[in-house]
Design a protein around this motif. Structure first.
Motif: not given
Length: 143
Positions: A17-19, A24-28, A62-64
């Motif tokens: 969920l954290i990732g 999602v925030l990053a893509l935004g 997020g990927v990490v």
């Protein structure tokens, strides 16, 4: 070095969920930087480089975070980055005229950090109870 791993179902769910949240925030931030910054109550102006740059860094994080599901050493990255995020957000909200929504972001990151720490501690305690060695001295004293 601490032995941190995400072997239990609760910690693995939280890491997932954290990732996903970070991605999602990053893509935004990458694809809708003006709208995302406006949600924070700030004006980005004509230059969108810095919000987009924040997006790519958040995507990498997020990927990490998601890689921590396979590589236990990355769990420490989650813990450290969430703790640093809370300090950063609270500092900006309290002392550097950041928008009020930063308090909510700090609460969210702090909640994610605490939930993961608690899950890891509970799982470690459960594992310790499961793998206790037999103590013949204690057993003989009970007889």
């Amino acid at each position: 070095m601490m032995n941190i791993s995400a072997g239990g179902p609760l910690s693995r769910l939280l890491i997932l969920l954290i990732g996903v949240h970070s991605c999602v925030l990053a893509l935004g931030l990458l694809f809708l930087p003006r709208q995302m910054v406006a949600l924070l109550g700030m004006d980005v102006g004509p230059a969108i480089f810095f919000p987009s740059q924040a997006g790519i860094f958040l995507l990498i994080l997020g990927v990490v975070y998601l890689l921590a599901l396979k590589e236990p050493a990355y769990v420490l990255v989650i813990l450290l980055s969430k703790a640093a995020a809370v300090v950063f957000l609270v500092t900006h909200a309290a002392f550097l005229s950041g928008p009020p929504i930063l308090w909510l972001a700090a609460l969210g990151d702090g909640g994610m950090l605490m939930a993961l720490v608690i899950a890891l501690r509970l799982e470690r305690a459960a594992d310790a109870g499961r793998f206790r060695t037999r103590d013949p001295f204690r057993e003989s004293a009970l007889k």
